[in-house]
Design a protein around this motif. Structure first.
Motif, PDB file in Angstrom:
ATOM      1  N   LYS A 179      -0.217   7.790  63.332  1.00  0.00           N
ATOM      2  CA  LYS A 179      -0.939   8.297  64.506  1.00  0.00           C
ATOM      3  C   LYS A 179      -2.249   7.532  64.687  1.00  0.00           C
ATOM      4  N   GLY A 180      -2.503   7.144  65.925  1.00  0.00           N
ATOM      5  CA  GLY A 180      -3.713   6.388  66.222  1.00  0.00           C
ATOM      6  C   GLY A 180      -3.570   4.900  65.997  1.00  0.00           C
ATOM      7  N   ARG A 181      -2.499   4.490  65.344  1.00  0.00           N
ATOM      8  CA  ARG A 181      -2.282   3.056  65.092  1.00  0.00           C
ATOM      9  C   ARG A 181      -1.070   2.510  65.835  1.00  0.00           C
ATOM     10  N   PHE A 182      -0.036   3.331  65.964  1.00  0.00           N
ATOM     11  CA  PHE A 182       1.202   2.904  66.625  1.00  0.00           C
ATOM     12  C   PHE A 182       1.330   3.584  67.983  1.00  0.00           C
ATOM     13  N   SER A 183       2.007   2.888  68.890  1.00  0.00           N
ATOM     14  CA  SER A 183       2.226   3.457  70.216  1.00  0.00           C
ATOM     15  C   SER A 183       3.617   3.069  70.711  1.00  0.00           C
ATOM     16  N   ILE A 184       4.383   4.066  71.129  1.00  0.00           N
ATOM     17  CA  ILE A 184       5.712   3.805  71.667  1.00  0.00           C
ATOM     18  C   ILE A 184       5.635   3.828  73.189  1.00  0.00           C
ATOM     19  N   THR A 190      19.245   7.497  80.992  1.00  0.00           N
ATOM     20  CA  THR A 190      20.381   8.403  80.776  1.00  0.00           C
ATOM     21  C   THR A 190      20.395   8.979  79.363  1.00  0.00           C
ATOM     22  N   MET A 191      19.517   8.473  78.512  1.00  0.00           N
ATOM     23  CA  MET A 191      19.432   8.960  77.141  1.00  0.00           C
ATOM     24  C   MET A 191      18.477  10.154  77.063  1.00  0.00           C
ATOM     25  N   SER A 192      18.683  11.001  76.073  1.00  0.00           N
ATOM     26  CA  SER A 192      17.756  12.120  75.860  1.00  0.00           C
ATOM     27  C   SER A 192      16.422  11.609  75.335  1.00  0.00           C
ATOM     28  N   GLY A 193      16.470  10.473  74.662  1.00  0.00           N
ATOM     29  CA  GLY A 193      15.227   9.911  74.158  1.00  0.00           C
ATOM     30  C   GLY A 193      15.458   8.602  73.440  1.00  0.00           C
ATOM     31  N   MET A 194      14.369   7.911  73.205  1.00  0.00           N
ATOM     32  CA  MET A 194      14.378   6.669  72.437  1.00  0.00           C
ATOM     33  C   MET A 194      13.413   6.853  71.282  1.00  0.00           C
ATOM     34  N   ALA A 195      13.659   6.146  70.189  1.00  0.00           N
ATOM     35  CA  ALA A 195      12.802   6.321  69.020  1.00  0.00           C
ATOM     36  C   ALA A 195      12.822   5.074  68.146  1.00  0.00           C
ATOM     37  N   TRP A 196      11.854   5.023  67.266  1.00  0.00           N
ATOM     38  CA  TRP A 196      11.806   4.002  66.220  1.00  0.00           C
ATOM     39  C   TRP A 196      11.792   4.711  64.870  1.00  0.00           C
ATOM     40  N   TYR A 197      12.641   4.242  63.971  1.00  0.00           N
ATOM     41  CA  TYR A 197      12.678   4.701  62.597  1.00  0.00           C
ATOM     42  C   TYR A 197      12.346   3.518  61.700  1.00  0.00           C
ATOM     43  N   ARG A 198      12.060   3.808  60.456  1.00  0.00           N
ATOM     44  CA  ARG A 198      11.885   2.734  59.486  1.00  0.00           C
ATOM     45  C   ARG A 198      12.434   3.165  58.127  1.00  0.00           C
ATOM     46  N   GLN A 199      12.780   2.158  57.364  1.00  0.00           N
ATOM     47  CA  GLN A 199      13.269   2.416  56.013  1.00  0.00           C
ATOM     48  C   GLN A 199      12.675   1.383  55.071  1.00  0.00           C
ATOM     49  N   ALA A 200      11.872   1.876  54.159  1.00  0.00           N
ATOM     50  CA  ALA A 200      11.275   1.013  53.145  1.00  0.00           C
ATOM     51  C   ALA A 200      12.227   0.918  51.950  1.00  0.00           C
ATOM     52  N   PRO A 201      12.105  -0.128  51.145  1.00  0.00           N
ATOM     53  CA  PRO A 201      12.984  -0.279  49.982  1.00  0.00           C
ATOM     54  C   PRO A 201      12.938   0.944  49.073  1.00  0.00           C
ATOM     55  N   GLY A 202      14.094   1.466  48.753  1.00  0.00           N
ATOM     56  CA  GLY A 202      14.171   2.601  47.849  1.00  0.00           C
ATOM     57  C   GLY A 202      13.807   3.939  48.461  1.00  0.00           C
ATOM     58  N   LYS A 203      13.575   3.959  49.766  1.00  0.00           N
ATOM     59  CA  LYS A 203      13.174   5.199  50.426  1.00  0.00           C
ATOM     60  C   LYS A 203      14.159   5.557  51.532  1.00  0.00           C
ATOM     61  N   GLN A 204      14.083   6.803  51.943  1.00  0.00           N
ATOM     62  CA  GLN A 204      14.934   7.254  53.035  1.00  0.00           C
ATOM     63  C   GLN A 204      14.380   6.783  54.374  1.00  0.00           C
ATOM     64  N   ARG A 205      15.273   6.697  55.332  1.00  0.00           N
ATOM     65  CA  ARG A 205      14.851   6.353  56.678  1.00  0.00           C
ATOM     66  C   ARG A 205      14.001   7.491  57.239  1.00  0.00           C
ATOM     67  N   GLU A 206      12.909   7.120  57.909  1.00  0.00           N
ATOM     68  CA  GLU A 206      12.029   8.135  58.472  1.00  0.00           C
ATOM     69  C   GLU A 206      11.727   7.840  59.936  1.00  0.00           C
ATOM     70  N   LEU A 207      11.495   8.903  60.679  1.00  0.00           N
ATOM     71  CA  LEU A 207      11.175   8.782  62.085  1.00  0.00           C
ATOM     72  C   LEU A 207       9.716   8.373  62.238  1.00  0.00           C
ATOM     73  N   VAL A 208       9.472   7.285  62.924  1.00  0.00           N
ATOM     74  CA  VAL A 208       8.121   6.769  63.108  1.00  0.00           C
ATOM     75  C   VAL A 208       7.535   7.213  64.448  1.00  0.00           C
ATOM     76  N   ALA A 209       8.305   7.066  65.491  1.00  0.00           N
ATOM     77  CA  ALA A 209       7.828   7.420  66.828  1.00  0.00           C
ATOM     78  C   ALA A 209       9.010   7.806  67.695  1.00  0.00           C
ATOM     79  N   SER A 210       8.801   8.827  68.494  1.00  0.00           N
ATOM     80  CA  SER A 210       9.871   9.324  69.355  1.00  0.00           C
ATOM     81  C   SER A 210       9.363   9.482  70.773  1.00  0.00           C
ATOM     82  N   ALA A 211      10.178   9.100  71.732  1.00  0.00           N
ATOM     83  CA  ALA A 211       9.820   9.237  73.147  1.00  0.00           C
ATOM     84  C   ALA A 211      10.944   9.983  73.861  1.00  0.00           C
TER      85      ALA A 211
END
Length: 122
Positions: free
Chosen positions: A63-68, A29-50
């Protein structure tokens, strides 16, 4: 919508981890699912989106290392992370989002899990 993420931990560079996220609603029922990450001192970034209606997409650096992937029967989304690097160290957040139209404008609701820490040692 509640999201429960787990699977983080400490791993050596070159190793693998699989993150899991379980949703309290049917993810179909969702438009999509995703994974984000936030490293210390950095902004949250989109890692993978489905997106529900499109192919997965990835941050260039993973790319080539992670898979959602998704399991609609279990209402779960996963992030398989291989060949991990120290720069992948971050808190990883599961995200579910739903886009909708309201008063002629496109809006989006985002839901977040609590985050799971991934630490990659060199």
């Amino acid at each position: 919508v509640q999201l429960q993420a787990f699977g983080g931990g400490l791993v050596q560079a070159g190793g693998s981890l699989k993150l899991s996220c379980e949703a309290s609603v049917k993810i179909m029922t969702m438009s999509g699912m995703a994974w984000y990450r936030q490293a210390p001192g950095k902004q949250r970034e989109l890692v993978a989106s489905a997106p529900i209606d499109d192919r997965p997409s990835y941050l260039d650096s993973v790319k080539g290392r992670f898979s959602i992937s998704r399991d609609f029967a279990k209402n779960a989304v996963y992030l398989q992370m291989n060949s991990l690097k120290p720069e992948d160290t971050a808190v990883y957040f599961c995200n579910a989002h739903k886009a909708y139209s309201s008063s002629g404008r496109l809006k989006r609701d985002d839901y977040w899990g609590q985050g799971t820490l991934v630490t990659v040692s060199s």
